[in-house]
Design a protein around this motif. Sequence first.
Motif, PDB file in Angstrom:
ATOM      1  N   TYR A  29      58.943  15.434  29.673  1.00  0.00           N
ATOM      2  CA  TYR A  29      58.475  14.105  29.332  1.00  0.00           C
ATOM      3  C   TYR A  29      59.327  13.477  28.237  1.00  0.00           C
ATOM      4  CZ  TYR A  29      54.587  15.757  32.068  1.00  0.00           C
ATOM      5  OH  TYR A  29      53.829  16.260  33.088  1.00  0.00           O
ATOM      6  N   CYS A  30      59.518  12.154  28.328  1.00  0.00           N
ATOM      7  CA  CYS A  30      60.285  11.378  27.355  1.00  0.00           C
ATOM      8  C   CYS A  30      59.404  10.238  26.842  1.00  0.00           C
ATOM      9  CB  CYS A  30      61.510  10.756  28.020  1.00  0.00           C
ATOM     10  SG  CYS A  30      62.664  11.944  28.687  1.00  0.00           S
ATOM     11  N   ASN A  31      59.591   9.890  25.587  1.00  0.00           N
ATOM     12  CA  ASN A  31      58.876   8.753  25.008  1.00  0.00           C
ATOM     13  C   ASN A  31      59.799   7.544  25.020  1.00  0.00           C
ATOM     14  OD1 ASN A  31      56.404  10.050  24.333  1.00  0.00           O
ATOM     15  ND2 ASN A  31      57.523  11.140  22.735  1.00  0.00           N
ATOM     16  N   VAL A  32      59.308   6.443  25.575  1.00  0.00           N
ATOM     17  CA  VAL A  32      60.073   5.201  25.652  1.00  0.00           C
ATOM     18  C   VAL A  32      59.166   4.056  25.230  1.00  0.00           C
ATOM     19  CG1 VAL A  32      61.347   3.623  27.165  1.00  0.00           C
ATOM     20  CG2 VAL A  32      61.456   6.086  27.574  1.00  0.00           C
ATOM     21  N   GLY A  33      59.503   3.401  24.161  1.00  0.00           N
ATOM     22  CA  GLY A  33      58.760   2.212  23.741  1.00  0.00           C
ATOM     23  C   GLY A  33      57.270   2.418  23.604  1.00  0.00           C
ATOM     24  N   GLY A  34      56.853   3.581  23.144  1.00  0.00           N
ATOM     25  CA  GLY A  34      55.430   3.852  22.964  1.00  0.00           C
ATOM     26  C   GLY A  34      54.731   4.434  24.182  1.00  0.00           C
ATOM     27  N   GLY A  35      55.457   4.653  25.280  1.00  0.00           N
ATOM     28  CA  GLY A  35      54.881   5.262  26.481  1.00  0.00           C
ATOM     29  C   GLY A  35      55.522   6.609  26.750  1.00  0.00           C
ATOM     30  N   THR A  36      54.843   7.465  27.494  1.00  0.00           N
ATOM     31  CA  THR A  36      55.366   8.782  27.846  1.00  0.00           C
ATOM     32  C   THR A  36      55.614   8.825  29.347  1.00  0.00           C
ATOM     33  OG1 THR A  36      54.106   9.746  26.032  1.00  0.00           O
ATOM     34  CG2 THR A  36      54.969  11.267  27.679  1.00  0.00           C
ATOM     35  N   PHE A  37      56.830   9.233  29.718  1.00  0.00           N
ATOM     36  CA  PHE A  37      57.277   9.165  31.103  1.00  0.00           C
ATOM     37  C   PHE A  37      57.936  10.467  31.540  1.00  0.00           C
ATOM     38  CE2 PHE A  37      57.064   5.004  29.325  1.00  0.00           C
ATOM     39  CZ  PHE A  37      56.369   4.312  30.293  1.00  0.00           C
ATOM     40  N   ILE A  38      58.013  10.674  32.862  1.00  0.00           N
ATOM     41  CA  ILE A  38      58.690  11.843  33.413  1.00  0.00           C
ATOM     42  C   ILE A  38      60.197  11.593  33.305  1.00  0.00           C
ATOM     43  CG2 ILE A  38      59.059  13.243  35.482  1.00  0.00           C
ATOM     44  CD1 ILE A  38      56.162  12.483  36.304  1.00  0.00           C
ATOM     45  N   CYS A  39      60.871  12.399  32.495  1.00  0.00           N
ATOM     46  CA  CYS A  39      62.305  12.206  32.207  1.00  0.00           C
ATOM     47  C   CYS A  39      63.170  12.238  33.461  1.00  0.00           C
ATOM     48  CB  CYS A  39      62.818  13.272  31.247  1.00  0.00           C
ATOM     49  SG  CYS A  39      62.052  13.267  29.632  1.00  0.00           S
ATOM     50  N   GLU A  40      62.923  13.179  34.359  1.00  0.00           N
ATOM     51  CA  GLU A  40      63.776  13.368  35.528  1.00  0.00           C
ATOM     52  C   GLU A  40      63.841  12.144  36.433  1.00  0.00           C
ATOM     53  OE1 GLU A  40      61.466  15.538  34.521  1.00  0.00           O
ATOM     54  OE2 GLU A  40      62.620  17.311  34.026  1.00  0.00           O
ATOM     55  N   TYR A  41      62.821  11.293  36.379  1.00  0.00           N
ATOM     56  CA  TYR A  41      62.803  10.115  37.234  1.00  0.00           C
ATOM     57  C   TYR A  41      63.488   8.916  36.593  1.00  0.00           C
ATOM     58  CZ  TYR A  41      59.440  12.759  40.018  1.00  0.00           C
ATOM     59  OH  TYR A  41      58.819  13.701  40.780  1.00  0.00           O
ATOM     60  N   ALA A  42      63.832   8.995  35.341  1.00  0.00           N
ATOM     61  CA  ALA A  42      64.554   7.946  34.619  1.00  0.00           C
ATOM     62  C   ALA A  42      63.821   6.607  34.673  1.00  0.00           C
ATOM     63  CB  ALA A  42      65.971   7.787  35.140  1.00  0.00           C
ATOM     64  N   MET A  43      64.178   5.747  33.767  1.00  0.00           N
ATOM     65  CA  MET A  43      63.625   4.400  33.722  1.00  0.00           C
ATOM     66  C   MET A  43      64.490   3.506  34.597  1.00  0.00           C
ATOM     67  SD  MET A  43      61.073   4.782  31.657  1.00  0.00           S
ATOM     68  CE  MET A  43      60.570   3.113  31.321  1.00  0.00           C
ATOM     69  N   SER A  44      63.872   2.533  35.251  1.00  0.00           N
ATOM     70  CA  SER A  44      64.598   1.522  36.012  1.00  0.00           C
ATOM     71  C   SER A  44      64.434   0.203  35.268  1.00  0.00           C
ATOM     72  CB  SER A  44      64.028   1.397  37.419  1.00  0.00           C
ATOM     73  OG  SER A  44      64.183   2.612  38.125  1.00  0.00           O
ATOM     74  N   THR A  45      65.520  -0.547  35.147  1.00  0.00           N
ATOM     75  CA  THR A  45      65.499  -1.800  34.404  1.00  0.00           C
ATOM     76  C   THR A  45      66.189  -2.892  35.196  1.00  0.00           C
ATOM     77  OG1 THR A  45      65.619  -0.560  32.336  1.00  0.00           O
ATOM     78  CG2 THR A  45      66.117  -2.893  32.205  1.00  0.00           C
ATOM     79  N   THR A  46      65.637  -4.097  35.123  1.00  0.00           N
ATOM     80  CA  THR A  46      66.276  -5.258  35.739  1.00  0.00           C
ATOM     81  C   THR A  46      66.243  -6.408  34.748  1.00  0.00           C
ATOM     82  OG1 THR A  46      66.389  -6.623  37.731  1.00  0.00           O
ATOM     83  CG2 THR A  46      64.197  -6.174  36.871  1.00  0.00           C
ATOM     84  N   THR A  47      67.218  -7.303  34.874  1.00  0.00           N
ATOM     85  CA  THR A  47      67.253  -8.524  34.075  1.00  0.00           C
ATOM     86  C   THR A  47      67.206  -9.708  35.027  1.00  0.00           C
ATOM     87  OG1 THR A  47      68.559  -7.429  32.365  1.00  0.00           O
ATOM     88  CG2 THR A  47      68.524  -9.833  32.335  1.00  0.00           C
ATOM     89  N   LEU A  48      66.222 -10.575  34.827  1.00  0.00           N
ATOM     90  CA  LEU A  48      66.049 -11.753  35.672  1.00  0.00           C
ATOM     91  C   LEU A  48      66.997 -12.867  35.209  1.00  0.00           C
ATOM     92  CD1 LEU A  48      62.167 -11.630  35.866  1.00  0.00           C
ATOM     93  CD2 LEU A  48      63.801 -10.931  37.614  1.00  0.00           C
ATOM     94  N   ILE A  58      57.880   6.219  35.601  1.00  0.00           N
ATOM     95  CA  ILE A  58      56.779   7.003  36.166  1.00  0.00           C
ATOM     96  C   ILE A  58      56.108   7.739  35.014  1.00  0.00           C
ATOM     97  CG2 ILE A  58      56.114   8.792  37.818  1.00  0.00           C
ATOM     98  CD1 ILE A  58      57.371   6.266  39.117  1.00  0.00           C
ATOM     99  N   GLY A  59      54.844   7.412  34.791  1.00  0.00           N
ATOM    100  CA  GLY A  59      54.101   7.997  33.685  1.00  0.00           C
ATOM    101  C   GLY A  59      53.619   9.407  33.966  1.00  0.00           C
ATOM    102  N   THR A  60      53.010  10.018  32.972  1.00  0.00           N
ATOM    103  CA  THR A  60      52.493  11.381  33.120  1.00  0.00           C
ATOM    104  C   THR A  60      51.382  11.455  34.151  1.00  0.00           C
ATOM    105  OG1 THR A  60      50.975  11.036  31.272  1.00  0.00           O
ATOM    106  CG2 THR A  60      53.117  12.016  30.754  1.00  0.00           C
ATOM    107  N   ASP A  61      50.756  10.316  34.460  1.00  0.00           N
ATOM    108  CA  ASP A  61      49.730  10.248  35.497  1.00  0.00           C
ATOM    109  C   ASP A  61      50.335   9.981  36.873  1.00  0.00           C
ATOM    110  OD1 ASP A  61      50.566   7.635  35.130  1.00  0.00           O
ATOM    111  OD2 ASP A  61      48.556   6.810  34.863  1.00  0.00           O
ATOM    112  N   ARG A  62      51.677   9.903  36.937  1.00  0.00           N
ATOM    113  CA  ARG A  62      52.485   9.650  38.142  1.00  0.00           C
ATOM    114  C   ARG A  62      52.370   8.221  38.665  1.00  0.00           C
ATOM    115  NH1 ARG A  62      55.685  13.338  39.819  1.00  0.00           N
ATOM    116  NH2 ARG A  62      55.391  15.478  39.206  1.00  0.00           N
TER     117      ARG A  62
END
Length: 133
Positions: A29-48, A58-62
């Motif tokens: 698990y990784c902490n990002v901006g106050g949330g906890t996420f599954i590290c292996e799935y990485a964060m996805s980001t887009t700019t409009l 993907i959070g710890t609750d999937r």
Amino acid sequence: MKRIKAALLTAAVVAGMTVAATPAQATSYCNVGGGTFICEYAMSTTTLPDGTKQEFGIGTDRAVWTRWTNSSGGWTSWTSMGGEWYSAAAIRTQEVYPYLFCLVAKGSDGWLWADCRDNGGNWTGWSHLPDPS
């Protein structure tokens, strides 16, 4: 017109989609901006086009969780988009309609699912994608 845009976006999602899943035993698990996420799935980001950034993880609750930048440039709180996912939430965009994009993830049933955003920021809700084979 909405149906044509949705069909084009769905076709692009299915045509370009491969999602890698990570074995359950490798979960960390990784902490990002106050949330906890599954590290292996990485964060996805887009700019409009208006400069708004949006992140998905993907959070710890999937479930997929998202946050975006507000008008002052700060980040909103994390909001759940639901589901039970076993891959990253991949972002698929259309150059013709830059505010339209879909998230695609592998569900607990092993199939790909998509949730698409329209020009107004509304989401379609998760729907099962057809088998691409």
